[in-house]
Design a protein around this motif. Structure first.
Motif, mmCIF file in Angstrom:
data_model
loop_
_atom_site.group_PDB
_atom_site.id
_atom_site.type_symbol
_atom_site.label_atom_id
_atom_site.label_comp_id
_atom_site.label_asym_id
_atom_site.label_seq_id
_atom_site.Cartn_x
_atom_site.Cartn_y
_atom_site.Cartn_z
ATOM 1 N N ALA A 197 0.826 -1.208 0.000
ATOM 2 C CA ALA A 197 0.000 0.000 0.000
ATOM 3 C C ALA A 197 0.857 1.253 0.000
ATOM 4 N N ARG A 198 1.992 1.204 0.699
ATOM 5 C CA ARG A 198 2.882 2.374 0.719
ATOM 6 C C ARG A 198 3.492 2.607 -0.666
ATOM 7 N N LEU A 199 3.845 1.527 -1.362
ATOM 8 C CA LEU A 199 4.397 1.660 -2.712
ATOM 9 C C LEU A 199 3.369 2.222 -3.691
ATOM 10 N N GLN A 200 2.098 1.992 -3.421
ATOM 11 C CA GLN A 200 1.046 2.522 -4.284
ATOM 12 C C GLN A 200 0.733 3.985 -3.981
ATOM 13 N N GLY A 201 1.444 4.558 -3.030
ATOM 14 C CA GLY A 201 1.275 5.978 -2.739
ATOM 15 C C GLY A 201 0.348 6.295 -1.591
ATOM 16 N N ALA A 202 -0.024 5.291 -0.803
ATOM 17 C CA ALA A 202 -0.913 5.548 0.333
ATOM 18 C C ALA A 202 -0.194 6.395 1.381
ATOM 19 N N SER A 203 -0.877 7.396 1.885
ATOM 20 C CA SER A 203 -0.300 8.249 2.927
ATOM 21 C C SER A 203 -0.319 7.525 4.267
ATOM 22 N N ARG A 204 0.381 8.100 5.248
ATOM 23 C CA ARG A 204 0.404 7.486 6.580
ATOM 24 C C ARG A 204 -0.978 7.474 7.202
ATOM 25 N N LEU A 205 -1.719 8.552 6.987
ATOM 26 C CA LEU A 205 -3.065 8.611 7.536
ATOM 27 C C LEU A 205 -3.946 7.537 6.923
ATOM 28 N N ARG A 206 -3.837 7.343 5.625
ATOM 29 C CA ARG A 206 -4.632 6.309 4.962
ATOM 30 C C ARG A 206 -4.226 4.919 5.436
ATOM 31 N N LEU A 207 -2.931 4.701 5.619
ATOM 32 C CA LEU A 207 -2.478 3.406 6.127
ATOM 33 C C LEU A 207 -3.053 3.118 7.507
ATOM 34 N N LEU A 208 -3.095 4.162 8.351
ATOM 35 C CA LEU A 208 -3.652 3.981 9.694
ATOM 36 C C LEU A 208 -5.138 3.663 9.641
ATOM 37 N N ILE A 209 -5.878 4.483 8.902
ATOM 38 C CA ILE A 209 -7.332 4.374 8.924
ATOM 39 C C ILE A 209 -7.833 3.147 8.168
ATOM 40 N N ARG A 210 -7.260 2.888 6.990
ATOM 41 C CA ARG A 210 -7.790 1.842 6.119
ATOM 42 C C ARG A 210 -7.180 0.464 6.366
ATOM 43 N N HIS A 211 -5.967 0.406 6.905
ATOM 44 C CA HIS A 211 -5.274 -0.881 6.995
ATOM 45 C C HIS A 211 -4.943 -1.310 8.418
ATOM 46 N N ILE A 212 -4.595 -0.387 9.290
ATOM 47 C CA ILE A 212 -4.159 -0.755 10.636
ATOM 48 C C ILE A 212 -5.324 -0.738 11.623
ATOM 49 N N TRP A 213 -6.124 0.319 11.602
ATOM 50 C CA TRP A 213 -7.242 0.389 12.547
ATOM 51 C C TRP A 213 -8.189 -0.800 12.441
ATOM 52 N N PRO A 214 -8.603 -1.229 11.243
ATOM 53 C CA PRO A 214 -9.525 -2.379 11.186
ATOM 54 C C PRO A 214 -8.968 -3.649 11.814
ATOM 55 N N LEU A 215 -7.643 -3.822 11.756
ATOM 56 C CA LEU A 215 -7.034 -5.025 12.336
ATOM 57 C C LEU A 215 -6.907 -4.931 13.846
ATOM 58 N N CYS A 216 -6.999 -3.731 14.401
ATOM 59 C CA CYS A 216 -6.914 -3.551 15.851
ATOM 60 C C CYS A 216 -8.278 -3.588 16.526
ATOM 61 N N VAL A 217 -9.328 -3.387 15.750
ATOM 62 C CA VAL A 217 -10.659 -3.225 16.330
ATOM 63 C C VAL A 217 -11.127 -4.491 17.036
#
Length: 302
Positions: A197-217
């Motif tokens: 996702a980072r290589l595709q240009g995702a920002s840090r905020l997007r990585l947090l909200i779309r990829h990390i937060w759902p896995l922590c919920v």
């Protein structure tokens, strides 16, 4: 679609659409949860509690505020199923209306504290470096004090009321969620899908909200369900000390405080709200155990 074919469709090993996969996962989780009889008991108790709180004005036999000094300190009877208190108020009616206060406190704290902890923990774990150090040292400061003592300090400074009690409990309940969210973030921040996702240009905020937060919920949901009992006990403790809901509100902890002077001769005045607190706390613990079986990402069912 018949019942059998619908069940087969939900339990299919090769779902055809994303919707089918999502509904199948939910249904499998429900089957796992339903197999836990104690968890179902906790769920039923909480459903009854919510229904009692919603229907309180219609199902309570008396007003929780009406006093009858000629009927004070009466034992449980056909007229007053759980007896009356020192002012002649019906204890059952006060318990029914007090369930609204309990659900308000628990629901508000359970909504505020995990969100604060999720944000702080994921930012600390994802950013690392000095950001991680500063946020975790602040978390350690909060964890250094007993939760109830810290809540007492906040309420004493802000003034006794339900709103201030909720705020104090929320401000003291978030550190464990922050620790949990940070640990989850540290395990997944270097995963391949995060790098892709980072290589595709995702920002840090997007990585947090779309990829990390759902896995922590999922882990946070389990922790919240298990912490509900502690929140109820802390709220009851504040009410017992006169720092939560103020008279004449029928808060369960305050009801125990009112009955402590009569506990030897008129045991039901303090015992009935204490039994209500015990029952609801047990229900949340049973529900949390069931949710852990369903949502545990590591599959540890011990």
């Amino acid at each position: 679609m018949s019942a059998v074919s619908r069940r087969d469709w939900l339990l299919s090993d090769a779902p055809q659409t994303r919707r089918q996969a999502r509904l199948g996962a939910i249904y499998q989780g429900w089957l796992t949860f339903r197999a836990n009889k104690l968890a179902m008991l906790g769920l039923i108790i909480l459903i009854l509690l919510i229904g009692m709180a919603i229907l309180a004005p219609w199902i309570s036999p008396y007003s929780p505020y009406s006093q009858n000094l000629a009927n004070r300190l009466q034992p449980p009877s056909a007229a007053n199923w759980l007896g009356t208190d020192a002012l002649g108020r019906d204890i059952l009616s006060r318990l029914i209306h007090g369930s609204r206060i309990t659900l308000f406190i628990v629901g508000t704290v359970a909504l505020i504290a995990p969100i604060i902890g999720l944000f702080i923990g994921t930012v600390a774990g994802f950013a690392g470096g000095w950001v991680d150090q500063v946020l975790m040292r602040i978390t350690d400061i909060f964890l250094a004090f007993p939760k109830l003592i810290l809540a007492l300090a906040f309420v004493a400074a802000l003034g006794p009321s339900i709103g201030n009690a909720v705020l104090a409990l929320a401000l003291t309940a978030w550190p464990p969620y922050a620790r949990l969210a940070r640990a989850e973030t540290l395990t997944i921040r270097n995963a391949d899908f995060i790098a892709a996702a980072r290589l595709q240009g995702a920002s840090r905020l997007r990585l947090l909200i779309r990829h990390i937060w759902p896995l922590c919920v999922s882990s946070l949901i389990v922790r919240v369900a298990l912490d509900m009992a502690g929140i109820i006990l802390s709220a009851a403790g504040l009410g017992f000390l006169g720092l939560g809901a103020q008279p004449p509100l029928p808060e369960w902890g305050a009801m125990i405080s009112d009955g402590r002077a009569y506990i030897l001769d008129f045991w039901w005045v303090a015992a009935m709200p204490g039994l209500a607190i015990f029952t609801v706390s047990m229900a949340f613990n049973l529900l949390g155990d069931g949710l852990r079986d369903v949502l545990d990402p590591k599959g540890d069912k011990s």
